[in-house]
Design a protein around this motif. Structure first.
Motif, PDB file in Angstrom:
ATOM      1  N   LEU A 136       8.155  -2.948  -7.028  1.00 17.81           N
ATOM      2  CA  LEU A 136       9.204  -3.247  -6.046  1.00 17.81           C
ATOM      3  C   LEU A 136       9.617  -4.709  -6.184  1.00 17.81           C
ATOM      4  CD1 LEU A 136      10.847  -2.533  -3.488  1.00 17.81           C
ATOM      5  CD2 LEU A 136       8.770  -2.913  -2.152  1.00 17.81           C
ATOM      6  N   PRO A 137      10.896  -5.001  -6.422  1.00 19.32           N
ATOM      7  CA  PRO A 137      11.318  -6.404  -6.534  1.00 19.32           C
ATOM      8  C   PRO A 137      11.011  -7.188  -5.254  1.00 19.32           C
ATOM      9  CG  PRO A 137      13.026  -4.962  -7.381  1.00 19.32           C
ATOM     10  CD  PRO A 137      12.003  -4.076  -6.708  1.00 19.32           C
ATOM     11  N   LEU A 138      10.341  -8.327  -5.437  1.00 18.73           N
ATOM     12  CA  LEU A 138       9.952  -9.184  -4.313  1.00 18.73           C
ATOM     13  C   LEU A 138      10.331 -10.619  -4.641  1.00 18.73           C
ATOM     14  CD1 LEU A 138       8.389  -9.949  -1.696  1.00 18.73           C
ATOM     15  CD2 LEU A 138       6.294  -9.986  -3.091  1.00 18.73           C
TER      16      LEU A 138
ATOM     17  N   THR B 149       3.275 -17.303  -0.759  1.00 21.34           N
ATOM     18  CA  THR B 149       3.314 -15.963  -0.170  1.00 21.34           C
ATOM     19  C   THR B 149       2.491 -15.005  -1.022  1.00 21.34           C
ATOM     20  OG1 THR B 149       5.512 -16.425   0.710  1.00 21.34           O
ATOM     21  CG2 THR B 149       4.849 -14.116   0.574  1.00 21.34           C
ATOM     22  N   LEU B 150       2.640 -15.120  -2.329  1.00 22.59           N
ATOM     23  CA  LEU B 150       1.896 -14.236  -3.232  1.00 22.59           C
ATOM     24  C   LEU B 150       0.394 -14.487  -3.118  1.00 22.59           C
ATOM     25  CD1 LEU B 150       2.720 -12.031  -5.232  1.00 22.59           C
ATOM     26  CD2 LEU B 150       2.374 -13.715  -7.053  1.00 22.59           C
ATOM     27  N   ARG B 151       0.005 -15.745  -2.989  1.00 25.85           N
ATOM     28  CA  ARG B 151      -1.431 -16.058  -2.856  1.00 25.85           C
ATOM     29  C   ARG B 151      -1.995 -15.447  -1.577  1.00 25.85           C
ATOM     30  NH1 ARG B 151       0.203 -21.104  -5.140  1.00 25.85           N
ATOM     31  NH2 ARG B 151       0.456 -22.052  -3.089  1.00 25.85           N
ATOM     32  N   ARG B 152      -1.231 -15.507  -0.504  1.00 30.78           N
ATOM     33  CA  ARG B 152      -1.719 -14.919   0.755  1.00 30.78           C
ATOM     34  C   ARG B 152      -1.830 -13.403   0.647  1.00 30.78           C
ATOM     35  NH1 ARG B 152      -0.386 -18.369   6.011  1.00 30.78           N
ATOM     36  NH2 ARG B 152      -0.258 -20.436   5.058  1.00 30.78           N
ATOM     37  N   LEU B 153      -0.891 -12.805  -0.046  1.00 30.97           N
ATOM     38  CA  LEU B 153      -0.918 -11.356  -0.253  1.00 30.97           C
ATOM     39  C   LEU B 153      -2.144 -10.962  -1.076  1.00 30.97           C
ATOM     40  CD1 LEU B 153       0.949  -8.965   0.408  1.00 30.97           C
ATOM     41  CD2 LEU B 153       2.173  -9.431  -1.710  1.00 30.97           C
TER      42      LEU B 153
ATOM     43  N   HIS C  43      -3.795  -5.369  -7.590  1.00 28.32           N
ATOM     44  CA  HIS C  43      -3.248  -6.716  -7.472  1.00 28.32           C
ATOM     45  C   HIS C  43      -1.760  -6.654  -7.110  1.00 28.32           C
ATOM     46  CE1 HIS C  43      -1.927 -10.769  -8.572  1.00 28.32           C
ATOM     47  NE2 HIS C  43      -3.174 -11.106  -8.305  1.00 28.32           N
ATOM     48  N   PRO C  44      -1.319  -7.559  -6.204  1.00 33.10           N
ATOM     49  CA  PRO C  44       0.097  -7.517  -5.805  1.00 33.10           C
ATOM     50  C   PRO C  44       1.067  -7.574  -6.988  1.00 33.10           C
ATOM     51  CG  PRO C  44      -1.086  -9.257  -4.615  1.00 33.10           C
ATOM     52  CD  PRO C  44      -2.093  -8.570  -5.468  1.00 33.10           C
ATOM     53  N   ALA C  45       0.668  -8.239  -8.068  1.00 34.69           N
ATOM     54  CA  ALA C  45       1.581  -8.326  -9.226  1.00 34.69           C
ATOM     55  C   ALA C  45       1.763  -6.974  -9.905  1.00 34.69           C
ATOM     56  CB  ALA C  45       1.067  -9.357 -10.224  1.00 34.69           C
TER      57      ALA C  45
ATOM     58  N   ARG D 212       0.826  -1.208   0.000  1.00 33.03           N
ATOM     59  CA  ARG D 212       0.000   0.000   0.000  1.00 33.03           C
ATOM     60  C   ARG D 212       0.865   1.265   0.000  1.00 33.03           C
ATOM     61  NH1 ARG D 212      -5.597  -0.077   3.046  1.00 33.03           N
ATOM     62  NH2 ARG D 212      -6.604  -1.528   1.621  1.00 33.03           N
ATOM     63  N   ALA D 213       1.913   1.267   0.824  1.00 33.62           N
ATOM     64  CA  ALA D 213       2.810   2.431   0.865  1.00 33.62           C
ATOM     65  C   ALA D 213       3.449   2.661  -0.503  1.00 33.62           C
ATOM     66  CB  ALA D 213       3.887   2.227   1.931  1.00 33.62           C
TER      67      ALA D 213
END
Ligand SMILES: [Zn+2]
Length: 256
Positions: free
Chosen positions: A97-99, A105-109, A117-119, A78-79
């Protein structure tokens, strides 16, 4: 004004859930201006932002999908969205941001916050593959835990830092931490579980044992079970490891 070129800041030191006033697993590794986050569990995001006044970190590594290691990724996403991405001029690509993380982990996010979307926030890299992260060569080591957990070995010229995430005892730890300048090792327990039970966490004595086997220079004990007497853990590790032993504490800054 100028601190050491390299340092590790402890954002959180608890396993499972955060003790009052503390946080779960999280570290900020700074090397020649590059800011790498290692895990971001419950309560770590506000501590991270306290050390990143001017900008957000350059890359994030999350060892596994348990929330005591990844819950505050959502806050960081969010930040990133409302500061870095929203400051991007129209028509330019919004930076991600490189993750480095596991698929779980991505599914939980995504389950916590699907929009955006996190992606679209994170440039996601499979943590199971060796790669570069800024100045570091990142080598993952699959370790025994309830969920797939990768210990990470981070090597830059003149500096090697190794971090377990969560693990049971394993000879792989000697490869992970071989001759490391700093070995950040989980030390959840003080008493091993009954013989014959599968092992997914370690005692502080076992952390010291594997640090000695690996020839690590310094050992940072972390991921303490809430309520543990950490001096007892340090003494258990010292019985097995002759090198310098550090005890993780929120805000502790270690010059590397
Ligand atoms: Zn954990």
């Amino acid at each position: 004004m100028s601190g050491p070129a390299s340092e590790l800041i402890v954002l959180g030191s608890c396993g499972a859930w955060p003790e009052p006033g503390r946080a779960c697993a999280g570290f900020l590794l700074v090397h020649n201006g590059f800011r790498l986050v290692l895990d971001l569990g419950y309560g770590t995001a506000s501590r991270l932002f306290a050390h990143c006044h001017d900008r957000l970190p350059d890359a994030v590594v999350v060892t596994h999908e348990h929330p005591d290691h990844c819950a505050d990724l959502s806050a960081l996403g969010r930040a990133w969205h409302y500061t870095v991405q929203d400051a991007t001029p129209p028509g330019k690509d919004r930076p991600r941001l490189p993750l480095h993380c596991t698929p779980g982990t991505l599914r939980r996010l995504e389950a916590m916050e699907p929009r955006p979307h996190p992606a679209s926030l994170f440039a996601v890299h499979d943590l199971g593959l060796a790669t570069e992260a800024g100045p570091f060569r990142l080598t993952p080591f699959l370790l025994p835990h309830h969920q797939p957990n990768f210990g990470v070995r981070l090597e830059a010229p003149g500096l090697t830092v190794a971090y377990t995430g969560d693990t049971g005892p394993s000879p792989i730890l000697t490869e992970l931490a071989r001759d490391a300048d700093l070995f950040i090792c989980e030390a959840t327990l003080q008493t091993p579980p009954p013989a014959g039970e599968p092992r997914f966490l370690m005692t502080a004595g076992e952390a010291g044992h594997w640090a000695a086997k690996a020839g690590a220079r310094r050992l940072l004990l972390t991921h303490f079970w809430p309520g543990s007497d950490r001096e007892v853990s340090a003494a258990q590790a010292a019985a097995e490891f002759d090198g310098e032993i550090l005890v993780a504490d929120e805000g502790l800054t270690i010059a590397l």
